[in-house]
Design an enzyme around this catalytic site. Structure first.
Site, PDB file in Angstrom:
ATOM      1  N   PRO A 103      -1.808  -7.275  -0.683  1.00  0.00           N
ATOM      2  CA  PRO A 103      -1.687  -7.083   0.764  1.00  0.00           C
ATOM      3  C   PRO A 103      -1.353  -5.627   1.084  1.00  0.00           C
ATOM      4  O   PRO A 103      -0.484  -5.029   0.454  1.00  0.00           O
ATOM      5  CB  PRO A 103      -0.536  -8.019   1.152  1.00  0.00           C
ATOM      6  CG  PRO A 103      -0.509  -9.061   0.079  1.00  0.00           C
ATOM      7  CD  PRO A 103      -0.920  -8.342  -1.176  1.00  0.00           C
ATOM      8  N   GLU A 104      -2.073  -5.058   2.043  1.00  0.00           N
ATOM      9  CA  GLU A 104      -1.850  -3.680   2.451  1.00  0.00           C
ATOM     10  C   GLU A 104      -1.174  -3.677   3.823  1.00  0.00           C
ATOM     11  O   GLU A 104      -0.782  -4.739   4.328  1.00  0.00           O
ATOM     12  CB  GLU A 104      -3.178  -2.931   2.443  1.00  0.00           C
ATOM     13  CG  GLU A 104      -3.874  -2.976   1.078  1.00  0.00           C
ATOM     14  CD  GLU A 104      -5.230  -2.280   1.067  1.00  0.00           C
ATOM     15  OE1 GLU A 104      -5.412  -1.302   1.820  1.00  0.00           O
ATOM     16  OE2 GLU A 104      -6.115  -2.727   0.299  1.00  0.00           O
TER      17      GLU A 104
END
Length: 274
Positions: free
Chosen positions: A2-3
């Site tokens: 996840p960014e």
């Protein structure tokens, strides 16, 4: 992993559900995920505390509790935070479960068990190197065109490696770096120092654009990512190059190439990105 857009979406989906709730009990099913303090002390100091706020810094989530206590969560590759009622069956990959007021729970689930959790006072956050050394985030006041220009002209490595460096820009990861370079028309393996001022300006706008778009679409879901209520993102349907190997470029029709840059699978258009 996840960014920034995914972690921000998780934060938004959880904030109204957990802030103001008290932690009745913490069940640590996999103690090694607790990096500070010990798992036993983690349970003890959190139990009974009310959650006062939920913030994000880069790819980290920070739950602010009473008595200046902060729970820091880094999801890494496959971590998830899932909110539900206690009558819902636990996720099969649940590793840590926070039991809240009103028969509600917040699960930390992680199939590959690479995530990390911490509990400490706000003046101890320096202990988490990735958090304390993080550079400015896209869309923030500190992330300016001058900052980007001055930073890239001093670097000898390739531009993709630099953009992935969390000490330079916080929150960018493989997906969004490929996307912003595609929008800016810059080849990923280009030397950062070779980027001219006009290209730097395009890149600055592209970085902010892809982050805004990713948040607007609720993040990018290919496999594991879900928001705090279990919903998938939709940004995967709006990508220019990432995950589109051999498919036609949306701008010119040239097949998208996949290679390896900075040790990561990398997608680009050989015609549009010079």
């Amino acid at each position: 992993m996840p960014e920034l857009p995914e972690v921000e979406t998780i934060r938004r989906s959880l904030e109204g559900r957990v802030v103001g709730k008290r932690v009745r009990f913490v069940d640590v099913l996999l103690p090694r995920l607790i990096k500070w303090p010990t798992a036993e002390k983690f349970q003890a100091i959190i139990t009974g505390k009310k959650i006062l706020f939920l913030k994000r810094r880069g790819k980290y989530l920070l739950f602010g509790l009473e008595d200046d206590l902060i729970i820091v969560v880094h999801l890494r590759m496959t971590g998830q935070l899932l909110y539900s009622d206690t009558d819902v069956e636990l996720d099969r990959f649940a590793r840590i479960v926070f039991y809240l007021e009103n028969d509600e729970i917040l699960q930390y689930a992680d199939s590959r068990t690479l995530g990390t959790l911490y509990a400490m006072s706000s003046d101890e956050l320096w202990r988490i190197a990735g958090l304390s050394n993080m550079g400015p985030e896209p869309l923030s006041a500190d992330f300016t065109l001058d900052y980007l220009k001055n930073g890239i002209k001093k670097r000898k490595g390739n531009i993709k490696a630099l953009l992935l460096n969390q000490q330079f820009i916080g929150g960018l990861g493989n997906i969004y770096v490929d996307e912003c370079l595609a929008i800016a028309g810059i080849r990923p393996e280009r030397s950062a120092a070779s980027i001219n001022p006009e290209e730097a300006a395009r890149l600055f706008c592209a970085i902010n654009q892809v982050i805004c778009d990713g948040i607007e679409h609720g993040g990018t879901t290919f496999r594991d990512y879900r928001d705090g209520t279990g919903q998938s993102g939709s940004h995967q349907f709006h990508l220019y190059v990432y995950g589109r190997k051999s498919q036609p470029c949306l701008k010119c029709g040239t097949p998208i190439v996949k290679t390896e840059v900075a040790g990561r699978g990398t997608h680009y258009c050989p015609n549009c990105q010079r």
